[in-house]
Design an enzyme around this catalytic site. Structure first.
Site, PDB file in Angstrom:
ATOM      1  N   HIS A   1     107.860  26.835  74.433  1.00  0.00           N
ATOM      2  CA  HIS A   1     108.026  27.780  73.128  1.00  0.00           C
ATOM      3  C   HIS A   1     107.254  28.986  73.314  1.00  0.00           C
ATOM      4  CE1 HIS A   1     110.126  24.553  71.481  1.00  0.00           C
ATOM      5  NE2 HIS A   1     110.683  25.222  70.660  1.00  0.00           N
ATOM      6  N   LYS A   2     106.048  29.135  73.798  1.00  0.00           N
ATOM      7  CA  LYS A   2     105.022  30.032  74.027  1.00  0.00           C
ATOM      8  C   LYS A   2     105.594  30.916  74.838  1.00  0.00           C
ATOM      9  CE  LYS A   2      99.973  31.073  74.766  1.00  0.00           C
ATOM     10  NZ  LYS A   2      99.988  32.041  75.565  1.00  0.00           N
TER      11      LYS A   2
END
Length: 192
Positions: free
Chosen positions: A36-37
């Site tokens: 996600h980052k």
């Protein structure tokens, strides 16, 4: 029971309501914290076609490699709250229609579901080996060396993956309802 094929149109997603039980079939991509980052900070293009009208699964699978083929031994959901800082942007950027996990998500994700036509699907925790039976094939794996097994993007083909809609595209969240009801009971008990 509602059967949905992935990719899922926005119109189909907007028909779903909190409490609907769904069997998903098609391509599902696992993604956790590192993924996600990366999606928010670097916007990798290899995910575009995989996630457009697709489904992300918050899962750190237990996998086995036989020759050159991977398979899932266990595929239980991981707690979704950790992805709250990223999930709304991921839904918007990649046109994701569904997020699978456990425990629900927060207000920013719920608003992204409402605005962009997505839902949160709750998978049952503690059923990792049972859920793994729904994973019929590992199509590909991305970022395995960089992120390690639990954090890699596992591209899977699933059949009849069982989930429940707990956050819908209309702004409803069973998680918010449970929190509010629990607080009400707690407040009553503490008066005594």
């Amino acid at each position: 029971m509602i059967r949905l094929e992935i990719p899922i149109s926005e119109a189909k997603i907007r028909e779903l309501k909190v409490g609907d039980t769904v069997l998903l079939s098609g391509i599902v991509v696992t993604a956790r914290d590192a993924g996600h980052k990366l999606m928010v900070e670097e916007r990798p293009r290899f995910l575009d076609d995989l996630l457009r009208e697709g489904v992300i699964y918050h899962c750190g699978p237990v996998v086995r490699k036989d020759g050159d083929r991977w398979s899932f031994v266990a595929a239980g959901p991981t707690t979704s709250a950790r992805e709250e800082p990223y999930q709304a942007k991921v839904i918007e950027t990649y046109q994701v229609r569904g997020v699978i996990g456990k425990g629900g998500m927060g207000a920013a994700t719920l608003e992204a579901c409402r605005r962009f036509g997505a839902v949160y699907f709750h998978a049952v925790g503690g059923c990792g080996t049972s859920i793994a039976r729904s994973v019929k094939e590992v199509v590909a794996v991305h970022k395995l060396e960089e992120f390690g097994t639990p954090e890699a993007f596992w591209v899977t083909r699933v059949e009849d993956f069982p989930v429940v809609v707990t956050m819908d595209a209309h702004g409803n969240s069973v998680h918010d309802t449970v929190r509010a009801e629990s607080k009400k009971v707690y407040d009553e008990l503490m008066k005594g």
